[in-house]
Design an enzyme around this catalytic site. Structure first.
Site, PDB file in Angstrom:
ATOM      1  N   SER A 188       0.840  -1.164   0.007  1.00 42.03           N
ATOM      2  CA  SER A 188      -0.044  -0.054  -0.041  1.00 42.03           C
ATOM      3  C   SER A 188       0.948   1.199  -0.024  1.00 42.03           C
ATOM      4  O   SER A 188       1.773   1.503  -0.857  1.00 42.03           O
ATOM      5  CB  SER A 188      -0.836  -0.053   1.197  1.00 42.03           C
ATOM      6  N   ASP A 424      -7.923  -6.093  -6.119  1.00 42.17           N
ATOM      7  CA  ASP A 424      -7.783  -4.933  -5.447  1.00 42.17           C
ATOM      8  C   ASP A 424      -8.295  -3.628  -6.450  1.00 42.17           C
ATOM      9  O   ASP A 424      -7.706  -3.441  -7.401  1.00 42.17           O
ATOM     10  CB  ASP A 424      -6.284  -4.762  -5.024  1.00 42.17           C
ATOM     11  N   HIS A 477      -6.082  -6.355  -1.548  1.00 41.10           N
ATOM     12  CA  HIS A 477      -4.999  -5.082  -1.380  1.00 41.10           C
ATOM     13  C   HIS A 477      -3.818  -5.749  -0.738  1.00 41.10           C
ATOM     14  O   HIS A 477      -2.811  -5.295  -0.773  1.00 41.10           O
ATOM     15  CB  HIS A 477      -5.372  -3.968  -0.823  1.00 41.10           C
TER      16      HIS A 477
END
Length: 500
Positions: A188, A424, A477
Site C-alpha cells: 500500500s 484490488d 490489497h
C-alpha cells in the site's frame, strides 16, 4: 632450552588472546528485548525467538520507533532479514503481524466477552524462511511515539530519514545480522515508504556509513506509486471487472476524454463521483470479500463530491456494525494524499471509523497492559491506545516521481519485486503493470502463469535488471491476508532467487 616450535606456539596463543581482547566477538541480541511469552498463546514454546522494543532516533524529543522481530524458523544465522511496513500513511505494522504474515493466527477469545484473543501458530508465517521485523513508522503510529508532539507533523522524507537512523542503530543492537541479506517489504503506501527509505540506505552505503547494511532489494504489494497511473485506473478496472455497465463506462470515458482523475471539469467530476457512488458498498480492497460502510463514512467519502446531497444520501442505512473478523483494512484517503500532498485523517474527514474494517481483535490484544508489558511496549497512559490507522500524525506526501526511484535502484543492481492482488479496486493491477513497463527495461520472461499446488496462482513478467511483476489470483490489497499459502510460496521463491 625451549624448542622453536614451542616459541611459535607461545607467540600464536599470545596473539590470539590479544586479538580477543582488542576485538571481542560481536554481542548477541539484547536480552532485555527478548519476548519470553505472549498472553493468549498457550503453546509449549515459539518456533523461534522473538524480540521487541524501542530504538530511539532522536534523543532530544525521545522520538522512538517500535519494532517486533521474529527470527527465522529455519536458519536465522543465514536467512535474510526482512523489514515489513504497512501503509497508511499511519497504519501500524501490527496490521501485518496480526492479520497477514505474522507468526500467529488470532481468534476471538472464549467467554467472558472481551477476553483476549487466542493465538495459534501460523503455518504460513513469513518467518518460516526469513527473519522478519515489523516496524511502526513514523513516530505516532502504532506503538512508536515522541514526547514532542510536533514530531507528529511529518512527511515521506522525514519518515525515510528516521527509518534509516532506526536501521543503523538496530544493526548495532543486532551485529550478528549485519552480514545477512537485508530486504525491505510492505504494501500500500509502503510503495512510497520503501523507495524513499531505500534511497537513504543506498546513500549511506555509498558514503561508507557504519554499520554497513547488506542491502539486496525490496518487494512491495499493491503499491501506491504514481497518481497518474494509480488514480486513473479505478474507472477502467471497475468496468473490466463487471462492476459498472458499459453505458456508464462509455459515458464517463467520453465526457472525461479518458482521464479519470486530477484537474477535470465539473461535468467529468460528477460522472466520476457517480461511479464511486455506485461502488460505495463494495469492499474496494478486495471486491470478492464482504464489506460494510457506515453512513458516517459514506458522508466523509463524499463530503466534497459534486453530486447533489439528496443523491449522496440515497441508500443510507442504520444497521448495527457487525462483529466479525476484520475484512479489509489499509483504508487511507490516497486520492487526496496524491492530489494535494497533505494527507487528511479519517477523523478530519468526519468519519468515526475506517471503511471495511473491524480491527477489534488487534485492538483488544494490543491495548491490554499485560500484552504491552510482554512485548516491551509503552503503556496507554504514556502513548495512548493502539490504533490500526492513527489520527495522531499530520502527514505530507513530499516526494517526487516514485517510478524514478525504482529505475535508479534496479539500474544499480538491486532486486525488486512488485506484486499485486488482482481483485484490488484501490490500486488496480493493470496500471501497476503499466508503470513497471514504463521503466523501459527489456522483457526477459514474457507474461505467463505461475503455479502453486499445480494450479494457476497468478501471472508474472520478468524484466532486465532483476525487476519482476507478479499478480496473485483472487487476492486483494493485502495479499498475505487473502492468499496466505500463495504469498508464502512466491515470497520464499523470490528470496531464494528461484523462478516462479
Amino acid at each position: 632450552m625451549a624448542s622453536p616450535s614451542f616459541f611459535f606456539f607461545f607467540l600464536l596463543v599470545t596473539a590470539t588472546v590479544a586479538a580477543v581482547i582488542l576485538c571481542p566477538p560481536a554481542a548477541a541480541a539484547p536480552k532485555e528485548h527478548l519476548v519470553t511469552g505472549l498472553p493468549g498463546f498457550h503453546g509449549a514454546s515459539f518456533p523461534s525467538k522473538h524480540y521487541a522494543g524501542y530504538v530511539t532516533v532522536d534523543e532530544t524529543s525521545e522520538r522512538s520507533l517500535y519494532y517486533y522481530l521474529v527470527l527465522s524458523e529455519r536458519d536465522p544465522a543465514t536467512d535474510p532479514v526482512v523489514l515489513w511496513l504497512n501503509g497508511g500513511p499511519g497504519c501500524s505494522s501490527f496490521d501485518g503481524f496480526v492479520y497477514e504474515n505474522g507468526p500467529f493466527i488470532f481468534e476471538p477469545g472464549s467467554s467472558p466477552a472481551g477476553s483476549l484473543p487466542r493465538l495459534h501458530l501460523n503455518p504460513y508465517s513469513w518467518s518460516k524462511v526469513s527473519n522478519i521485523m515489523y516496524l511502526d513508522s513514523p513516530a505516532g503510529v502504532g506503538m512508536s511515539y515522541s514526547l514532542n508532539k510536533s514530531d507528529y507533523t511529518t512527511g515521506d522524507l522525514k519518515t525515510a530519514a528516521d527509518a534509516h537512523k532506526f536501521l543503523l542503530k538496530w544493526f548495532e543492537l543486532y551485529p550478528e545480522f549485519q552480514s545477512n541479506p537485508f530486504y525491505i517489504s510492505g504494501e500500500s503506501y509502503a510503495g512510497i515508504y520503501i523507495p524513499t527509505i531505500t534511497d537513504e540506505v543506498v546513500k549511506g552505503i555509498k558514503k561508507g556509513v557504519e554499520p554497513r547494511i547488506n542491502f539486496k532489494g525490496y518487494l512491495i504489494g499493491n503499491p501506491a506509486t504514481d497518481a497518474d497511473y494509480d488514480m486513473n485506473s479505478f474507472v477502467p478496472f471497475a468496468h473490466g471487472m463487471g462492476l459498472i455497465s458499459t453505458d456508464m463506462y462509455e459515458g464517463v470515458k467520453i465526457t472525461c476524454h479518458g482521464t479519470f482523475w486530477g484537474n477535470v471539469d465539473s461535468l467529468c467530476q460528477e460522472k466520476i463521483d457517480r461511479v464511486h457512488w455506485e461502488l460505495k458498498d463494495l469492499n474496494k480492497y478486495n471486491i470478492l470479500e464482504p464489506c460494510y460502510h457506515r453512513p458516517d463514512i459514506q458522508e466523509a467519502l463524499f463530503a466534497n463530491s459534486s453530486l447533489p446531497l439528496s443523491f449522496r444520501r440515497l441508500g443510507e442505512t442504520d444497521r448495527p456494525f457487525p462483529v466479525r473478523k476484520r475484512m479489509a483494512g489499509r483504508s487511507w484517503p490516497l486520492r487526496l494524499a496524491l492530489k494535494y500532498g497533505h494527507v487528511p485523517t479519517w477523523a478530519g474527514l468526519g468519519g468515526r471509523s475506517l471503511p471495511c474494517t473491524n480491527d477489534e481483535l488487534a485492538t483488544t490484544w494490543l491495548d491490554d497492559e499485560g500484552v504491552r508489558a510482554a512485548i516491551h511496549a509503552k503503556s496507554k497512559n504514556l502513548i495512548g491506545s493502539w490504533e490500526l490507522y492513527t489520527a495522531r500524525k499530520d502527514f505530507t506526501h513530499d516526494t517526487g516521481k516514485i517510478v524514478l526511484y525504482h529505475k535508479k535502484f534496479t539500474s544499480l543492481g538491486y532486486r525488486v519485486l512488485i506484486y499485486s492482488g488482482d481483485h484490488d479496486l484501490c490500486i488496480p493491477h493493470p496500471k501497476t503493470e503499466a508503470w513497471v513497463k514504463s521503466i523501459g527495461y527489456k522483457v526477459v520472461d514474457r507474461w505467463r502463469p505461475w503455479f502453486f499446488e499445480d494450479q494457476v496462482a497468478g501471472y508474472t513478467e520478468g524484466y532486465d535488471h532483476n525487476l519482476t511483476f507478479l499478480t496473485i489470483k483472487g487476492a486483494g490489497h493485502a495479499v498475505p491476508e487473502y492468499k496466505p499459502k500463495e504469498a508464502l510460496a512466491f515470497y520464499s521463491r523470490w528470496l531464494a532467487g528461484e523462478t516462479f
